[in-house]
Design a protein around this motif. Structure first.
Motif, PDB file in Angstrom:
ATOM      1  N   ASN A 395     -20.489  -7.344  12.679  1.00 45.05           N
ATOM      2  CA  ASN A 395     -21.709  -6.828  13.318  1.00 45.05           C
ATOM      3  C   ASN A 395     -21.436  -6.411  14.756  1.00 45.05           C
ATOM      4  O   ASN A 395     -20.669  -7.061  15.461  1.00 45.05           O
ATOM      5  CB  ASN A 395     -22.807  -7.892  13.323  1.00 45.05           C
ATOM      6  CG  ASN A 395     -23.255  -8.236  11.922  1.00 45.05           C
ATOM      7  OD1 ASN A 395     -23.068  -7.465  10.991  1.00 45.05           O
ATOM      8  ND2 ASN A 395     -23.828  -9.422  11.760  1.00 45.05           N
ATOM      9  N   ALA A 438     -29.811   0.143   5.935  1.00 44.75           N
ATOM     10  CA  ALA A 438     -31.160  -0.411   6.082  1.00 44.75           C
ATOM     11  C   ALA A 438     -31.991  -0.156   4.825  1.00 44.75           C
ATOM     12  O   ALA A 438     -31.842   0.876   4.158  1.00 44.75           O
ATOM     13  CB  ALA A 438     -31.848   0.204   7.293  1.00 44.75           C
ATOM     14  N   SER A 465     -27.268   0.488   9.054  1.00 40.03           N
ATOM     15  CA  SER A 465     -27.929  -0.545   9.842  1.00 40.03           C
ATOM     16  C   SER A 465     -27.515  -0.411  11.301  1.00 40.03           C
ATOM     17  O   SER A 465     -26.355  -0.078  11.597  1.00 40.03           O
ATOM     18  CB  SER A 465     -27.560  -1.928   9.319  1.00 40.03           C
ATOM     19  OG  SER A 465     -27.981  -2.093   7.980  1.00 40.03           O
ATOM     20  N   GLY A 487     -29.945  -5.061   6.169  1.00 39.39           N
ATOM     21  CA  GLY A 487     -30.973  -5.295   7.176  1.00 39.39           C
ATOM     22  C   GLY A 487     -31.147  -4.148   8.141  1.00 39.39           C
ATOM     23  O   GLY A 487     -30.449  -3.134   8.089  1.00 39.39           O
ATOM     24  N   ASN A 488     -32.084  -4.327   9.072  1.00 38.49           N
ATOM     25  CA  ASN A 488     -32.452  -3.291  10.026  1.00 38.49           C
ATOM     26  C   ASN A 488     -32.950  -3.975  11.292  1.00 38.49           C
ATOM     27  O   ASN A 488     -33.076  -5.204  11.336  1.00 38.49           O
ATOM     28  CB  ASN A 488     -33.546  -2.402   9.427  1.00 38.49           C
ATOM     29  CG  ASN A 488     -33.723  -1.085  10.157  1.00 38.49           C
ATOM     30  OD1 ASN A 488     -33.032  -0.797  11.129  1.00 38.49           O
ATOM     31  ND2 ASN A 488     -34.657  -0.278   9.681  1.00 38.49           N
ATOM     32  N   ARG A 489     -33.246  -3.209  12.312  1.00 40.07           N
ATOM     33  CA  ARG A 489     -33.855  -3.708  13.540  1.00 40.07           C
ATOM     34  C   ARG A 489     -34.966  -2.748  13.956  1.00 40.07           C
ATOM     35  O   ARG A 489     -34.965  -1.587  13.551  1.00 40.07           O
ATOM     36  CB  ARG A 489     -32.819  -3.824  14.661  1.00 40.07           C
ATOM     37  CG  ARG A 489     -31.767  -4.892  14.409  1.00 40.07           C
ATOM     38  CD  ARG A 489     -30.736  -4.910  15.507  1.00 40.07           C
ATOM     39  NE  ARG A 489     -29.769  -5.968  15.292  1.00 40.07           N
ATOM     40  CZ  ARG A 489     -28.664  -6.137  16.015  1.00 40.07           C
ATOM     41  NH1 ARG A 489     -28.402  -5.290  17.007  1.00 40.07           N
ATOM     42  NH2 ARG A 489     -27.843  -7.114  15.771  1.00 40.07           N
ATOM     43  N   MET A 502     -35.285  -8.227  15.120  1.00 42.51           N
ATOM     44  CA  MET A 502     -34.383  -8.155  13.973  1.00 42.51           C
ATOM     45  C   MET A 502     -34.940  -8.838  12.734  1.00 42.51           C
ATOM     46  O   MET A 502     -34.230  -9.493  12.000  1.00 42.51           O
ATOM     47  CB  MET A 502     -33.028  -8.773  14.347  1.00 42.51           C
ATOM     48  CG  MET A 502     -32.270  -7.969  15.374  1.00 42.51           C
ATOM     49  SD  MET A 502     -30.720  -8.697  15.905  1.00 42.51           S
ATOM     50  CE  MET A 502     -31.270  -9.912  17.085  1.00 42.51           C
ATOM     51  N   GLY A 505     -34.909  -7.859   7.627  1.00 41.67           N
ATOM     52  CA  GLY A 505     -33.685  -8.266   6.959  1.00 41.67           C
ATOM     53  C   GLY A 505     -33.806  -8.359   5.454  1.00 41.67           C
ATOM     54  O   GLY A 505     -34.713  -7.798   4.840  1.00 41.67           O
ATOM     55  N   ASN A 523     -30.225 -10.852   8.579  1.00 45.11           N
ATOM     56  CA  ASN A 523     -29.725  -9.543   8.991  1.00 45.11           C
ATOM     57  C   ASN A 523     -28.233  -9.616   9.209  1.00 45.11           C
ATOM     58  O   ASN A 523     -27.732 -10.585   9.782  1.00 45.11           O
ATOM     59  CB  ASN A 523     -30.370  -9.108  10.310  1.00 45.11           C
ATOM     60  CG  ASN A 523     -31.570  -8.207  10.100  1.00 45.11           C
ATOM     61  OD1 ASN A 523     -31.422  -7.042   9.770  1.00 45.11           O
ATOM     62  ND2 ASN A 523     -32.759  -8.760  10.288  1.00 45.11           N
TER      63      ASN A 523
END
Length: 778
Positions: A395, A438, A465, A487-489, A502, A505, A523
């Motif tokens: 990440n 995502a 993502s 996941g995504n933010r 965040m 997820g 996430n």
């Protein structure tokens, strides 16, 4: 749902030709001033010999030299000069070697001849050498020590890598002498790794470190890894669960190598076969929940979908090897040793062949060159024991200083910077590296206030993502190979607040289930990788004898680029390059990877090929495939092998495979062109690849699993007239490795799709062709 069938098997045709190997000659470099060139090298060589006193230790008396060379000069060319042994290739323009006194004298003598205007034997090699120096203390500093500096503590832990030498005897002598030196310095050895590279984890003082940075046989010293987790948990509870039945005893096993798992979780317990704790100083339980979250995805794939449908059936057996603690660390031992022990145990005891590793070393983003220890270990294990590793990219998270003013406008370009490159062990070539895309765009608070525009996702569904990392891998290999949802933010932009949230997820199992929270939201690319492990397990259930090569080829052959990402990168300077660096070959279709239908057929083969050979396959495409109105049809070819690797070489892998799809009326004509000719025979022009397969051969062949797709809307008249397509598989072996390589196992898959034709009968027609071919074969 259309009827589903097992994929069809194809076999290669009997002819297999030797590849034409072009003769290689050192490139004749133009040197304007040979005399001045020789004088400069003599001065640098003398300075390196005089600086020998600054270097300590070593298992023999040879001098360690670093040569800056022209990129065309190969290590085997340097070794044509007597007394020189190349031990590492650090990028295309740096080679490190040991030189005997006799070799140095011969080297000096040839330089003397050139400096006096005379001709010297192998002068073309000397002209390709740009500079001579020693391997200095600065060269031995690893990337983390350079970035973070030397720790201020009185004693601290470092990892020390020694040079990789050719013979076991030399390696043993080097290790013995080095360990004697450590004892003399009163340096405590915490752990060591001897295969496939030599690595020590030790406790040192500032004074010890300075001495070791001058030790001849030390290649690099660096801080230990920080294995990243990044959990952001949002709890959900489930009051009722259906009765969970255990999977059949013969179900494939998937092993989660992580922080352990909560074995009592109601959705996991029935599938858990065995757990092992390799951190003897730590409790066996999952201390931070990461391993349990990964396990839920490895066992079920899309757990949320199963919960919605009310059908929760574990199809795989679940195993756990605890190799990291609550801080995602393995100190004081090497995580590499834990991985080796876990693979051998679960393979020998339960015949487990699928392993998931969802962590990355934040200290080691891969920016080209040297492949690190854990990646090299995974590559060695995958080839030696025929096991599949699914590995996350790691990440990427901004510090306050790094965060752009507005991520909405910096995305996705920041994911293509050097800081966002994949983390060790993701560069491993014989694994499947998995990136994250995502799925969800609206956070919980956005659902509560649907009219409020303040909650803006950074990525839209199907796009990378915001925290995933990008390739490429060694030698420009496509990395990651595939992606899954991780996941995504989103940003809360109210009042100019750009706080990063965040919660968008993925749904999975929670270690704290005893408190009523059975599920959690997570996430990270860590949670994309186990979904690919789950798919590999389903494939192994359907095809129990499949090799790791076939599993990888099937997964990559059925991966497609989400259109959302294709549109996203269309405005970037190099669209194609960005696409493959961010999402590789794309998102796999699980159902298509497992089963064929009448309009979507997969052919598969497993073979072995000798060094520098061609092998031939025919694709049994029915004539109906080419006929009819204009429509989109696809042919995808995927090829996978697990070559021997050498961390000391810039090439890293000792061999490579490639494929070419060609069109010809007969097999004999293809075989005639792809063969080796005698010195007096006339060569025909090689056959070009039919169609427009993407990505091209140059881009795809750097990896050990590769795929290319040809999209056909309206076939040419030639294809309709001569609809025979052949695949030529070619094995390339580096010249310096020909004595080390034998027959190479590989897997080939071909996917033929005609989804826009009603009542297509591709599967039945191709099956019939293969039966006829089988009857007429000798």
């Amino acid at each position: 749902m259309p009827e589903r069938y097992s994929h069809l098997r194809i076999t290669r045709h009997e002819p297999q030709n030797e590849r034409r190997r072009p003769a290689w000659h050192p490139q004749r470099l133009e040197i304007d001033d040979p005399v001045g060139h020789a004088v400069k090298l003599k001065q640098q060589l003398n300075a390196s010999r005089q600086a020998r006193s600054l270097t300590q230790g070593g298992y023999d008396s040879r001098l360690l030299l670093k040569l800056t060379v022209h990129p065309t000069l190969r290590p085997e060319d340097i070794q044509r000069l007597p007394g020189l042994q190349v031990i590492s290739q650090e990028g295309k323009e740096v080679q490190v070697l040991f030189a005997t006194e006799k070799g140095l004298a011969e080297f000096q003598d040839r330089l003397d001849q050139i400096s006096h205007g005379q001709h010297a034997t192998r002068s073309e090699i000397l002209y390709a050498i740009r500079g001579i120096d020693g391997w200095t203390a600065e060269d031995r500093l690893g990337s983390a020590l350079r970035f973070y500096g030397i720790p201020q503590a009185r004693d601290f832990v470092v990892d020390i890598e020694l040079w990789s030498l050719g013979t076991p005897r030399d390696q043993q002598l080097m290790r013995n002498r080095f360990e004697q030196s450590l004892n003399g310095l009163e340096v405590r050895i915490l752990d060591k790794l001897t295969t496939p590279i030599i690595l020590y984890r030790v406790t040192v003082s500032y004074e010890n470190l300075n001495q070791l940075l001058s030790y001849r046989d030390v290649r690099e010293i660096d801080l230990p890894p920080r294995y990243q987790l990044d959990l952001h948990l949002l709890h959900q509870s489930l009051t009722e669960l259906p009765l969970i039945q255990p999977p059949p005893d013969n179900s494939p096993g998937v092993v989660v190598l992580d922080s352990g798992i909560a074995t009592g979780h109601p959705l996991l317990s029935e599938a858990v076969g065995d757990t092992q704790n390799y951190l003897l100083s730590k409790p066996p339980e999952d201390e931070n929940g990461h391993g349990t979250a990964v396990a839920g995805l490895a066992l079920y794939g899309y757990l949320e979908d199963a919960i919605r449908q009310g059908v929760i059936i574990p199809e795989l057996r679940l195993f756990s090897g605890k190799i990291t603690d609550a801080k995602a660390e393995s100190e004081p031992k090497f995580v590499e040793n834990y991985v080796i022990s876990a693979v051998l145990y679960f393979l020998e005891t339960y015949n487990c062949r699928i392993f998931n590793l969802s962590f990355g070393d934040l200290n080691k983003p891969y920016k080209g060159g040297h492949v690190r220890s854990l990646a090299a270990v995974l590559d060695w294990l995958a080839r030696t024991y025929n096991v599949l590793f699914t590995v996350s990219t790691g990440n990427f998270n901004f510090s306050e200083e790094q965060e752009p003013i507005d991520l909405r406008y910096s995305y996705p370009e920041y994911l293509l910077t050097d800081d966002a490159r994949i983390l060790d062990p993701a560069p491993a070539l014989n694994v499947l590296t998995v990136g994250s895309i995502a799925r969800y765009e609206v956070p919980r608070i956005g659902q509560q206030f649907p009219g409020d525009p303040s909650y803006q996702p950074i990525a839209r569904q199907g796009q990378p993502s915001p925290f995933t990392r990008s390739g490429p891998g060694p030698g420009g290999a496509i990395k990651p190979e595939v992606v899954e949802f991780g996941g995504n933010r989103y940003l809360d932009v109210r009042g100019g607040n750009l706080g990063l949230r965040m919660e968008l997820g993925e749904f999975t199992t929670n270690k704290d289930f005893v408190h009523g929270n059975l599920f959690t939201i997570v996430n990270g690319s860590s949670f994309a990788a186990p979904r690919i492990a789950h798919l590999a397990g389903l494939l192994l259930k359907q095809y129990p004898n499949a090799s790791v090569n076939l599993l990888r080829a099937l997964i990559v052959a059925h991966a497609r680029h989400p259109q959302e990402t294709v549109q996203l990168v269309n405005n970037l300077p190099d669209t194609s390059e960005a696409l493959y660096r961010l999402i590789g070959y794309g998102l796999p279709n699980s159902d298509a990877a497992q089963f064929s239908t009448e309009n979507h057929v997969t052919l598969m083969a497993e073979e072995t090929i000798g060094p520098d050979q061609h092998q031939f396959f025919e694709i049994p495409i029915p004539t109906d495939f080419w006929k009819g109105p204009g429509r989109t049809r696809r042919i995808t070819v995927a090829l996978s092998h697990t070559p021997v690797v050498r961390p000391s070489r810039i090439g890293y892998k000792l061999s490579s495979l490639s494929f070419k799809v060609v069109q010809r009326p007969t097999l004999e004509e293809v075989v005639r062109v792809f063969r080796r000719y005698g010195s007096h025979e006339q060569r025909e022009t090689n056959i070009g690849e039919v169609g427009n397969f993407e990505p091209g051969s140059r881009k795809r062949s750097s990896g050990t699993v590769q795929a290319a797709t040809w999209r056909i809307y309206r076939p040419s008249s030639r294809l309709v007239e001569i609809p025979r397509l052949f695949i030529v598989v070619t094995h390339y072996v580096e010249a310096w490795a020909r004595d080390l390589i034998g027959n190479e196992p590989y897997a080939l898959t071909v996917v033929v799709e005609d989804r826009e034709t009603n009542n297509a009968r591709l599967y039945s027609q191709m099956q019939a062709q293969l039966r006829v071919r089988g009857r007429v074969s000798p």
